[in-house]
Design a protein around this motif. Structure first.
Motif, PDB file in Angstrom:
ATOM      1  N   VAL A 100       0.798  -1.227   0.000  1.00 42.97           N
ATOM      2  CA  VAL A 100       0.000   0.000   0.000  1.00 42.97           C
ATOM      3  C   VAL A 100       0.831   1.277   0.000  1.00 42.97           C
ATOM      4  CG1 VAL A 100      -2.069  -0.995   1.008  1.00 42.97           C
ATOM      5  CG2 VAL A 100      -0.227  -0.251   2.511  1.00 42.97           C
ATOM      6  N   GLY A 101       2.131   1.194   0.189  1.00 43.40           N
ATOM      7  CA  GLY A 101       2.953   2.397   0.116  1.00 43.40           C
ATOM      8  C   GLY A 101       4.154   2.335   1.032  1.00 43.40           C
ATOM      9  N   ALA A 102       5.133   3.165   0.742  1.00 44.23           N
ATOM     10  CA  ALA A 102       6.369   3.186   1.521  1.00 44.23           C
ATOM     11  C   ALA A 102       6.150   3.770   2.908  1.00 44.23           C
ATOM     12  CB  ALA A 102       7.432   3.988   0.776  1.00 44.23           C
ATOM     13  N   ASN A 103       5.025   4.450   3.110  1.00 45.76           N
ATOM     14  CA  ASN A 103       4.746   5.063   4.419  1.00 45.76           C
ATOM     15  C   ASN A 103       4.056   4.090   5.370  1.00 45.76           C
ATOM     16  OD1 ASN A 103       2.409   5.114   2.769  1.00 45.76           O
ATOM     17  ND2 ASN A 103       1.475   6.681   4.067  1.00 45.76           N
ATOM     18  N   VAL A 104       3.940   2.826   4.981  1.00 45.69           N
ATOM     19  CA  VAL A 104       3.251   1.821   5.790  1.00 45.69           C
ATOM     20  C   VAL A 104       4.231   0.758   6.261  1.00 45.69           C
ATOM     21  CG1 VAL A 104       1.505  -0.013   5.763  1.00 45.69           C
ATOM     22  CG2 VAL A 104       1.061   2.155   4.601  1.00 45.69           C
ATOM     23  N   ARG A 105       4.122   0.378   7.520  1.00 46.99           N
ATOM     24  CA  ARG A 105       4.896  -0.762   8.021  1.00 46.99           C
ATOM     25  C   ARG A 105       4.037  -1.577   8.975  1.00 46.99           C
ATOM     26  NH1 ARG A 105       7.847   0.320  13.120  1.00 46.99           N
ATOM     27  NH2 ARG A 105       7.430   2.464  13.800  1.00 46.99           N
ATOM     28  N   PHE A 106       4.373  -2.853   9.089  1.00 45.19           N
ATOM     29  CA  PHE A 106       3.627  -3.775   9.944  1.00 45.19           C
ATOM     30  C   PHE A 106       4.557  -4.363  10.996  1.00 45.19           C
ATOM     31  CE2 PHE A 106       1.273  -3.694   5.949  1.00 45.19           C
ATOM     32  CZ  PHE A 106      -0.018  -3.463   6.418  1.00 45.19           C
ATOM     33  N   VAL A 107       4.014  -4.519  12.207  1.00 47.03           N
ATOM     34  CA  VAL A 107       4.809  -4.981  13.346  1.00 47.03           C
ATOM     35  C   VAL A 107       4.043  -6.084  14.071  1.00 47.03           C
ATOM     36  CG1 VAL A 107       5.909  -4.319  15.520  1.00 47.03           C
ATOM     37  CG2 VAL A 107       5.794  -2.669  13.622  1.00 47.03           C
ATOM     38  N   ALA A 108       4.744  -7.147  14.412  1.00 45.08           N
ATOM     39  CA  ALA A 108       4.137  -8.224  15.202  1.00 45.08           C
ATOM     40  C   ALA A 108       4.271  -7.889  16.678  1.00 45.08           C
ATOM     41  CB  ALA A 108       4.819  -9.560  14.899  1.00 45.08           C
ATOM     42  N   ALA A 109       3.149  -7.667  17.352  1.00 40.50           N
ATOM     43  CA  ALA A 109       3.164  -7.321  18.779  1.00 40.50           C
ATOM     44  C   ALA A 109       1.756  -7.450  19.329  1.00 40.50           C
ATOM     45  CB  ALA A 109       3.687  -5.905  18.986  1.00 40.50           C
ATOM     46  N   ARG A 110       1.651  -7.387  20.657  1.00 38.27           N
ATOM     47  CA  ARG A 110       0.362  -7.453  21.337  1.00 38.27           C
ATOM     48  C   ARG A 110      -0.084  -6.050  21.740  1.00 38.27           C
ATOM     49  NH1 ARG A 110      -1.239 -12.412  22.849  1.00 38.27           N
ATOM     50  NH2 ARG A 110      -2.605 -11.520  24.426  1.00 38.27           N
ATOM     51  N   ALA A 111      -1.382  -5.896  21.907  1.00 40.51           N
ATOM     52  CA  ALA A 111      -1.928  -4.593  22.278  1.00 40.51           C
ATOM     53  C   ALA A 111      -1.463  -4.148  23.650  1.00 40.51           C
ATOM     54  CB  ALA A 111      -3.455  -4.643  22.234  1.00 40.51           C
ATOM     55  N   GLU A 112      -1.139  -5.103  24.519  1.00 36.01           N
ATOM     56  CA  GLU A 112      -0.712  -4.770  25.867  1.00 36.01           C
ATOM     57  C   GLU A 112       0.747  -4.311  25.931  1.00 36.01           C
ATOM     58  OE1 GLU A 112      -4.013  -7.759  25.974  1.00 36.01           O
ATOM     59  OE2 GLU A 112      -2.085  -7.620  24.937  1.00 36.01           O
ATOM     60  N   LYS A 113       1.464  -4.421  24.815  1.00 35.07           N
ATOM     61  CA  LYS A 113       2.868  -4.011  24.796  1.00 35.07           C
ATOM     62  C   LYS A 113       3.194  -3.462  23.406  1.00 35.07           C
ATOM     63  CE  LYS A 113       7.420  -5.391  26.477  1.00 35.07           C
ATOM     64  NZ  LYS A 113       8.243  -6.487  27.056  1.00 35.07           N
ATOM     65  N   ILE A 114       2.846  -2.218  23.174  1.00 36.16           N
ATOM     66  CA  ILE A 114       3.040  -1.595  21.865  1.00 36.16           C
ATOM     67  C   ILE A 114       4.500  -1.151  21.723  1.00 36.16           C
ATOM     68  CG2 ILE A 114       2.309   0.296  20.367  1.00 36.16           C
ATOM     69  CD1 ILE A 114      -0.350   0.321  21.892  1.00 36.16           C
ATOM     70  N   PRO A 115       5.207  -1.632  20.717  1.00 32.05           N
ATOM     71  CA  PRO A 115       6.642  -1.337  20.586  1.00 32.05           C
ATOM     72  C   PRO A 115       6.920   0.008  19.921  1.00 32.05           C
ATOM     73  CG  PRO A 115       5.968  -2.831  18.856  1.00 32.05           C
ATOM     74  CD  PRO A 115       4.747  -2.593  19.693  1.00 32.05           C
ATOM     75  N   LEU A 116       6.373   1.083  20.505  1.00 27.55           N
ATOM     76  CA  LEU A 116       6.582   2.424  19.980  1.00 27.55           C
ATOM     77  C   LEU A 116       6.949   3.351  21.129  1.00 27.55           C
ATOM     78  CD1 LEU A 116       3.515   2.639  17.548  1.00 27.55           C
ATOM     79  CD2 LEU A 116       5.904   2.212  16.924  1.00 27.55           C
ATOM     80  N   ALA A 117       7.578   4.460  20.800  1.00 27.89           N
ATOM     81  CA  ALA A 117       8.082   5.379  21.818  1.00 27.89           C
ATOM     82  C   ALA A 117       6.963   6.185  22.461  1.00 27.89           C
ATOM     83  CB  ALA A 117       9.106   6.328  21.187  1.00 27.89           C
ATOM     84  N   VAL A 118       7.243   6.698  23.634  1.00 23.29           N
ATOM     85  CA  VAL A 118       6.308   7.558  24.354  1.00 23.29           C
ATOM     86  C   VAL A 118       5.968   8.793  23.508  1.00 23.29           C
ATOM     87  CG1 VAL A 118       6.042   9.040  26.382  1.00 23.29           C
ATOM     88  CG2 VAL A 118       7.142   6.799  26.604  1.00 23.29           C
ATOM     89  N   ALA A 119       4.658   9.128  23.474  1.00 26.05           N
ATOM     90  CA  ALA A 119       4.166  10.332  22.800  1.00 26.05           C
ATOM     91  C   ALA A 119       4.677  10.445  21.362  1.00 26.05           C
ATOM     92  CB  ALA A 119       4.555  11.572  23.601  1.00 26.05           C
ATOM     93  N   SER A 120       4.597   9.341  20.626  1.00 20.67           N
ATOM     94  CA  SER A 120       5.120   9.331  19.255  1.00 20.67           C
ATOM     95  C   SER A 120       4.029   9.190  18.195  1.00 20.67           C
ATOM     96  CB  SER A 120       6.120   8.180  19.089  1.00 20.67           C
ATOM     97  OG  SER A 120       5.484   6.926  19.311  1.00 20.67           O
ATOM     98  N   VAL A 121       2.759   9.110  18.625  1.00 21.23           N
ATOM     99  CA  VAL A 121       1.663   8.771  17.714  1.00 21.23           C
ATOM    100  C   VAL A 121       0.545   9.804  17.836  1.00 21.23           C
ATOM    101  CG1 VAL A 121      -0.097   7.027  17.208  1.00 21.23           C
ATOM    102  CG2 VAL A 121       2.209   6.303  17.847  1.00 21.23           C
ATOM    103  N   ASP A 122      -0.078  10.144  16.708  1.00 20.03           N
ATOM    104  CA  ASP A 122      -1.201  11.082  16.712  1.00 20.03           C
ATOM    105  C   ASP A 122      -2.546  10.385  16.896  1.00 20.03           C
ATOM    106  OD1 ASP A 122       0.175  13.652  16.084  1.00 20.03           O
ATOM    107  OD2 ASP A 122       0.751  12.534  14.291  1.00 20.03           O
TER     108      ASP A 122
END
Length: 279
Positions: A100-122
């Motif tokens: 769907v585009g270069a701006n999309v990525r997929f990550v294997a993880a659970r909802a209880e442990k999101i592998p993203l940094a603090v305050a990094s998402v809109d």
């Protein structure tokens, strides 16, 4: 793995096995629904929630499945980074094939442990999955952690009041089939998401400003598509192949009988729509 093999698994094992066996089924079932009185699909509802933000740089689809909603987000927000997160490797395999585009990525993880940094998402969205999370409160905390101040969480989830008479009749048929095979009730996810009050309590801290509404999803496809919706429920997969066939025949006969008698044969399911802003 035969259909019956799913009957003896615990919740987490069952959920993984179901999505491994039926990747892509959830979006195939839900993609042609419409919100009664609105006309948008439940997917479009979440995309529009995100579009209401003044700026969209990063969006996460939590429990993204085969990436159907991710693709819609990528089409709407060309300049944003779109991240699809799911615990099923089989679902993610399908998602990555979408290209769907270069701006999309997929990550294997659970909802209880999101592998993203603090305050990094809109924005974080979740379609018909929040009710399946092991610990909804922990998931909400994780979403709060990764959202920027003013960020948005929007979810479509069940169960909720509003199911049609046909859907209720099918539920009765399914309970009878489970009793026939001596299957215990299938308890999926966190019960706190199953009622309006307890659902909103998950967002009761000072970190959130949340609201929830009850909606009705209509499935106005062919009889075959309506049967696909109802027979695609998680519970059905635990039944033996023979009992599944009997259940399908009974549902088909019920639809035919309703149409002949001039009774409603519509398929509609109750849904909750949650929108929460990070303070």
């Amino acid at each position: 793995m035969r259909a019956r093999d799913l009957s003896g698994l615990d919740y987490a094992e069952f959920l993984r096995a179901w999505h491994a066996r039926y990747p892509g089924r959830a979006s195939a079932i839900f993609r042609y629904n419409s919100v009664e009185g609105d006309g948008r699909s439940s997917y479009a509802l979440l995309v529009d929630d995100v579009a209401a933000l003044p700026e969209v740089r990063t969006v996460v689809d939590l429990a993204c499945g085969d990436g159907y909603l991710v693709a819609l987000l990528a089409q709407r927000f060309h300049g944003a980074e779109i991240v699809g997160i799911d615990m099923s490797h089989e679902e993610l395999k399908l998602a990555r094939r979408r290209n769907v585009g270069a701006n999309v990525r997929f990550v294997a993880a659970r909802a209880e442990k999101i592998p993203l940094a603090v305050a990094s998402v809109d924005a974080v969205v979740s379609h018909m999955a929040m009710m399946l999370f092991d610990d909804a409160r922990a998931s909400v905390r994780e979403v709060a952690r990764v959202l920027r101040p003013g960020g948005l969480f929007a979810a479509a989830l069940g169960p909720a009041p509003g199911s049609s008479e046909l859907a209720k009749s099918f539920g009765g048929f399914l309970r009878e089939a489970e009793a026939k095979e001596k299957l215990p009730e299938l308890r999926l996810g966190d019960g706190a998401t199953h009622a309006q009050d307890s659902l909103l309590e998950l967002f009761g801290s000072d970190a959130w400003n949340a609201r929830a509404e009850e909606l009705r999803l209509r499935f106005d496809g062919t009889d075959e598509q309506i049967q696909e919706v109802l027979l695609g429920m998680y519970d059905v997969a635990r039944l033996s192949e023979g009992t599944q066939a009997e259940l399908a025949a009974r549902l088909s006969a019920e639809i035919l009988e309703r149409r002949k008698a001039g009774r409603p044969a519509e398929c509609a399911l109750g849904m909750r729509h949650v929108v929460a802003t990070r303070c």
